[in-house]
Design a protein around this motif. Structure first.
Motif, PDB file in Angstrom:
ATOM      1  N   ILE A  46      -0.157  -3.800 -12.923  1.00  0.00           N
ATOM      2  CA  ILE A  46      -1.324  -4.684 -12.869  1.00  0.00           C
ATOM      3  C   ILE A  46      -1.622  -5.191 -14.278  1.00  0.00           C
ATOM      4  CG2 ILE A  46      -3.742  -4.907 -12.200  1.00  0.00           C
ATOM      5  CD1 ILE A  46      -1.857  -4.262  -9.857  1.00  0.00           C
ATOM      6  N   ASN A  47      -1.504  -6.503 -14.489  1.00  0.00           N
ATOM      7  CA  ASN A  47      -1.794  -7.062 -15.811  1.00  0.00           C
ATOM      8  C   ASN A  47      -2.728  -8.266 -15.748  1.00  0.00           C
ATOM      9  OD1 ASN A  47      -0.096  -9.042 -14.761  1.00  0.00           O
ATOM     10  ND2 ASN A  47       1.061  -9.314 -16.664  1.00  0.00           N
ATOM     11  N   ASP A  48      -3.301  -8.538 -14.572  1.00  0.00           N
ATOM     12  CA  ASP A  48      -4.152  -9.718 -14.438  1.00  0.00           C
ATOM     13  C   ASP A  48      -5.264  -9.443 -13.432  1.00  0.00           C
ATOM     14  OD1 ASP A  48      -4.944 -12.249 -15.090  1.00  0.00           O
ATOM     15  OD2 ASP A  48      -3.259 -13.274 -14.131  1.00  0.00           O
ATOM     16  N   ARG A  49      -6.251 -10.342 -13.397  1.00  0.00           N
ATOM     17  CA  ARG A  49      -7.372 -10.227 -12.473  1.00  0.00           C
ATOM     18  C   ARG A  49      -7.276 -11.277 -11.368  1.00  0.00           C
ATOM     19  NH1 ARG A  49      -8.147  -5.375 -12.813  1.00  0.00           N
ATOM     20  NH2 ARG A  49      -9.170  -4.524 -14.643  1.00  0.00           N
ATOM     21  N   GLY A  50      -7.651 -10.886 -10.175  1.00  0.00           N
ATOM     22  CA  GLY A  50      -7.600 -11.738  -9.011  1.00  0.00           C
ATOM     23  C   GLY A  50      -7.208 -10.878  -7.810  1.00  0.00           C
ATOM     24  N   PRO A  51      -6.996 -11.468  -6.658  1.00  0.00           N
ATOM     25  CA  PRO A  51      -7.256 -12.878  -6.334  1.00  0.00           C
ATOM     26  C   PRO A  51      -8.736 -13.116  -6.051  1.00  0.00           C
ATOM     27  CG  PRO A  51      -6.355 -11.725  -4.435  1.00  0.00           C
ATOM     28  CD  PRO A  51      -6.385 -10.722  -5.551  1.00  0.00           C
ATOM     29  N   PHE A  52      -9.198 -14.320  -6.364  1.00  0.00           N
ATOM     30  CA  PHE A  52     -10.594 -14.675  -6.128  1.00  0.00           C
ATOM     31  C   PHE A  52     -10.688 -15.585  -4.903  1.00  0.00           C
ATOM     32  CE2 PHE A  52     -10.365 -13.561 -10.628  1.00  0.00           C
ATOM     33  CZ  PHE A  52     -11.354 -12.594 -10.677  1.00  0.00           C
ATOM     34  N   ALA A  53     -10.109 -15.105  -3.823  1.00  0.00           N
ATOM     35  CA  ALA A  53     -10.172 -15.792  -2.535  1.00  0.00           C
ATOM     36  C   ALA A  53     -10.625 -14.778  -1.497  1.00  0.00           C
ATOM     37  CB  ALA A  53      -8.802 -16.367  -2.159  1.00  0.00           C
ATOM     38  N   ARG A  54     -11.491 -15.190  -0.628  1.00  0.00           N
ATOM     39  CA  ARG A  54     -12.047 -14.277   0.368  1.00  0.00           C
ATOM     40  C   ARG A  54     -10.933 -13.688   1.242  1.00  0.00           C
ATOM     41  NH1 ARG A  54     -17.203 -15.725   4.264  1.00  0.00           N
ATOM     42  NH2 ARG A  54     -17.556 -13.599   5.037  1.00  0.00           N
ATOM     43  N   GLY A  55     -10.993 -12.380   1.449  1.00  0.00           N
ATOM     44  CA  GLY A  55     -10.023 -11.728   2.318  1.00  0.00           C
ATOM     45  C   GLY A  55      -8.716 -11.361   1.660  1.00  0.00           C
ATOM     46  N   ARG A  56      -8.586 -11.580   0.363  1.00  0.00           N
ATOM     47  CA  ARG A  56      -7.345 -11.242  -0.344  1.00  0.00           C
ATOM     48  C   ARG A  56      -7.564 -10.009  -1.216  1.00  0.00           C
ATOM     49  NH1 ARG A  56      -4.376 -16.154  -0.610  1.00  0.00           N
ATOM     50  NH2 ARG A  56      -4.611 -17.079   1.465  1.00  0.00           N
ATOM     51  N   MET A  57      -6.577  -9.126  -1.263  1.00  0.00           N
ATOM     52  CA  MET A  57      -6.673  -7.889  -2.033  1.00  0.00           C
ATOM     53  C   MET A  57      -5.861  -7.935  -3.315  1.00  0.00           C
ATOM     54  SD  MET A  57      -5.343  -4.109  -0.858  1.00  0.00           S
ATOM     55  CE  MET A  57      -3.615  -4.468  -1.219  1.00  0.00           C
ATOM     56  N   LEU A  58      -4.685  -8.590  -3.271  1.00  0.00           N
ATOM     57  CA  LEU A  58      -3.710  -8.497  -4.356  1.00  0.00           C
ATOM     58  C   LEU A  58      -2.988  -9.828  -4.494  1.00  0.00           C
ATOM     59  CD1 LEU A  58      -2.385  -6.215  -6.219  1.00  0.00           C
ATOM     60  CD2 LEU A  58      -0.581  -6.119  -4.495  1.00  0.00           C
ATOM     61  N   ASP A  59      -2.712 -10.209  -5.754  1.00  0.00           N
ATOM     62  CA  ASP A  59      -1.880 -11.368  -6.048  1.00  0.00           C
ATOM     63  C   ASP A  59      -0.613 -10.879  -6.735  1.00  0.00           C
ATOM     64  OD1 ASP A  59      -2.534 -13.877  -5.152  1.00  0.00           O
ATOM     65  OD2 ASP A  59      -3.767 -14.417  -6.872  1.00  0.00           O
ATOM     66  N   LEU A  60       0.519 -10.984  -6.055  1.00  0.00           N
ATOM     67  CA  LEU A  60       1.798 -10.574  -6.636  1.00  0.00           C
ATOM     68  C   LEU A  60       2.421 -11.715  -7.429  1.00  0.00           C
ATOM     69  CD1 LEU A  60       3.217  -8.808  -3.484  1.00  0.00           C
ATOM     70  CD2 LEU A  60       2.798  -7.659  -5.668  1.00  0.00           C
ATOM     71  N   SER A  61       3.188 -11.377  -8.452  1.00  0.00           N
ATOM     72  CA  SER A  61       4.015 -12.387  -9.105  1.00  0.00           C
ATOM     73  C   SER A  61       5.066 -12.886  -8.116  1.00  0.00           C
ATOM     74  CB  SER A  61       4.704 -11.788 -10.333  1.00  0.00           C
ATOM     75  OG  SER A  61       5.631 -10.793  -9.922  1.00  0.00           O
ATOM     76  N   TYR A  62       5.705 -14.000  -8.473  1.00  0.00           N
ATOM     77  CA  TYR A  62       6.771 -14.524  -7.623  1.00  0.00           C
ATOM     78  C   TYR A  62       7.854 -13.473  -7.398  1.00  0.00           C
ATOM     79  CZ  TYR A  62      11.001 -17.084  -6.361  1.00  0.00           C
ATOM     80  OH  TYR A  62      12.159 -17.480  -5.755  1.00  0.00           O
ATOM     81  N   ALA A  63       8.204 -12.728  -8.481  1.00  0.00           N
ATOM     82  CA  ALA A  63       9.246 -11.701  -8.353  1.00  0.00           C
ATOM     83  C   ALA A  63       8.815 -10.606  -7.390  1.00  0.00           C
ATOM     84  CB  ALA A  63       9.560 -11.106  -9.725  1.00  0.00           C
ATOM     85  N   GLY A  64       7.558 -10.195  -7.465  1.00  0.00           N
ATOM     86  CA  GLY A  64       7.068  -9.167  -6.556  1.00  0.00           C
ATOM     87  C   GLY A  64       7.057  -9.639  -5.115  1.00  0.00           C
ATOM     88  N   ALA A  65       6.624 -10.876  -4.915  1.00  0.00           N
ATOM     89  CA  ALA A  65       6.594 -11.429  -3.564  1.00  0.00           C
ATOM     90  C   ALA A  65       7.996 -11.597  -2.998  1.00  0.00           C
ATOM     91  CB  ALA A  65       5.876 -12.785  -3.583  1.00  0.00           C
ATOM     92  N   ARG A  66       8.924 -11.998  -3.851  1.00  0.00           N
ATOM     93  CA  ARG A  66      10.314 -12.156  -3.390  1.00  0.00           C
ATOM     94  C   ARG A  66      10.901 -10.812  -2.976  1.00  0.00           C
ATOM     95  NH1 ARG A  66      14.424 -14.657  -7.612  1.00  0.00           N
ATOM     96  NH2 ARG A  66      13.978 -12.630  -8.566  1.00  0.00           N
ATOM     97  N   ALA A  67      10.541  -9.744  -3.726  1.00  0.00           N
ATOM     98  CA  ALA A  67      11.047  -8.406  -3.385  1.00  0.00           C
ATOM     99  C   ALA A  67      10.562  -7.971  -2.005  1.00  0.00           C
ATOM    100  CB  ALA A  67      10.618  -7.403  -4.443  1.00  0.00           C
ATOM    101  N   LEU A  68       9.367  -8.413  -1.625  1.00  0.00           N
ATOM    102  CA  LEU A  68       8.836  -8.070  -0.301  1.00  0.00           C
ATOM    103  C   LEU A  68       9.250  -9.074   0.770  1.00  0.00           C
ATOM    104  CD1 LEU A  68       5.186  -6.808  -0.946  1.00  0.00           C
ATOM    105  CD2 LEU A  68       7.313  -5.509  -0.836  1.00  0.00           C
ATOM    106  N   GLY A  69       9.866 -10.179   0.357  1.00  0.00           N
ATOM    107  CA  GLY A  69      10.283 -11.199   1.314  1.00  0.00           C
ATOM    108  C   GLY A  69       9.141 -12.020   1.867  1.00  0.00           C
ATOM    109  N   MET A  70       8.079 -12.249   1.055  1.00  0.00           N
ATOM    110  CA  MET A  70       6.896 -12.949   1.554  1.00  0.00           C
ATOM    111  C   MET A  70       6.654 -14.293   0.880  1.00  0.00           C
ATOM    112  SD  MET A  70       3.790 -10.787  -0.281  1.00  0.00           S
ATOM    113  CE  MET A  70       2.713 -12.206  -0.485  1.00  0.00           C
ATOM    114  N   THR A  71       7.638 -14.807   0.116  1.00  0.00           N
ATOM    115  CA  THR A  71       7.412 -16.087  -0.555  1.00  0.00           C
ATOM    116  C   THR A  71       7.297 -17.236   0.441  1.00  0.00           C
ATOM    117  OG1 THR A  71       9.812 -16.304  -0.875  1.00  0.00           O
ATOM    118  CG2 THR A  71       8.529 -15.390  -2.696  1.00  0.00           C
ATOM    119  N   GLY A  72       7.992 -17.123   1.561  1.00  0.00           N
ATOM    120  CA  GLY A  72       7.921 -18.192   2.565  1.00  0.00           C
ATOM    121  C   GLY A  72       6.608 -18.225   3.290  1.00  0.00           C
ATOM    122  N   SER A  73       6.129 -17.079   3.728  1.00  0.00           N
ATOM    123  CA  SER A  73       4.872 -17.020   4.481  1.00  0.00           C
ATOM    124  C   SER A  73       3.658 -17.171   3.580  1.00  0.00           C
ATOM    125  CB  SER A  73       4.779 -15.692   5.240  1.00  0.00           C
ATOM    126  OG  SER A  73       4.823 -14.593   4.331  1.00  0.00           O
ATOM    127  N   GLY A  74       3.802 -16.774   2.303  1.00  0.00           N
ATOM    128  CA  GLY A  74       2.688 -16.908   1.362  1.00  0.00           C
ATOM    129  C   GLY A  74       1.775 -15.703   1.302  1.00  0.00           C
TER     130      GLY A  74
END
Length: 226
Positions: free
Chosen positions: A102-130
């Motif tokens: 964890i090196n940043d603050r966010g996400p500041f959108a209702r209902g969101r818990m975590l904002d992953l970097s692109y690399a983190g999202a790609r590792a989980l396979g969620m870049t397409g769905s968002g």
């Protein structure tokens, strides 16, 4: 039976002193020093919720801990975990997991818990769905000693500083420690209004609920980074 120079017994006699030497050296090295954490650090903390990701629009910007955001590194943004926290994030959809810092603050959108970097999202396979439903588990800390600041309630974020000042004027009587924090985002400067100095999630969440009712807004609990 006498041990000749090439018998198994003779070879064993040579090997035993070697083992004793290795064991002695290992003992002299000693056990590694135990890792220390700031007082109250949430090692083992588990949270479930919706993760999103961020990348190209933020690449190269400063993160909350002063680093340059690199979307190709395994990092993430969280609103309250101390900066430097290390967490395993597991997709509840696919079971895939990744370890991030964890090196940043966010996400500041209702209902969101975590904002992953692109690399983190790609590792989980969620870049397409968002987004994806995930479980986060804190396993370590690589931040500064004493790096846990107060918790605050963010009640607004404005492009016009005059609007932020107007909200501060409204809050000052009841919350004298209200403040404006200026942040640089890809779309320009934002002026965030934050209230309080809380030492527990329970206190901060209770204040957030009161402020949400008072101002008819959706507040966020954030950690004041030291």
């Amino acid at each position: 039976m006498r041990a000749g120079p090439h018998t198994p017994l003779a070879r064993f006699a040579v090997f035993v002193p070697f083992l004793l030497t290795v064991w002695t050296l290992s003992g002299c090295a000693g056990a590694p020093s135990p890792r220390t954490y700031p007082p109250g650090y949430p090692i083992g903390y588990v949270e479930r919720g919706t993760a999103s990701w961020y990348g190209p629009g933020f690449h190269g910007n400063h993160t909350a801990n002063g680093e340059r955001f690199d979307m190709h590194q395994l990092t993430a943004a969280h609103r309250t975990l101390p900066l430097g926290s290390v967490a395993v994030v597991r997709s509840l959809t696919t079971g895939r997991q990744v370890t991030v810092r964890i090196n940043d603050r966010g996400p500041f959108a209702r209902g969101r818990m975590l904002d992953l970097s692109y690399a983190g999202a790609r590792a989980l396979g969620m870049t397409g769905s968002g987004t994806d439903e995930v479980e986060l588990r804190v396993i370590g800390y690589e931040g500064r000693p004493g790096g846990m600041g107060f918790l605050r309630v963010q009640v607004g974020s404005f492009a016009d500083p005059a609007n932020a000042r107007a909200l501060i004027d409204r809050l000052k009587g009841r919350y004298p420690d209200s403040r404006i924090v200026t942040v640089e985002l890809p779309e320009g400067k934002r002026y965030r209004v934050q209230v309080g100095q809380f030492t527990s999630e329970t206190q901060a969440e209770a204040a957030a609920e009161r402020l949400g009712s008072l101002l008819d807004v959706t507040p966020f609990v954030v950690r004041d980074d030291t």
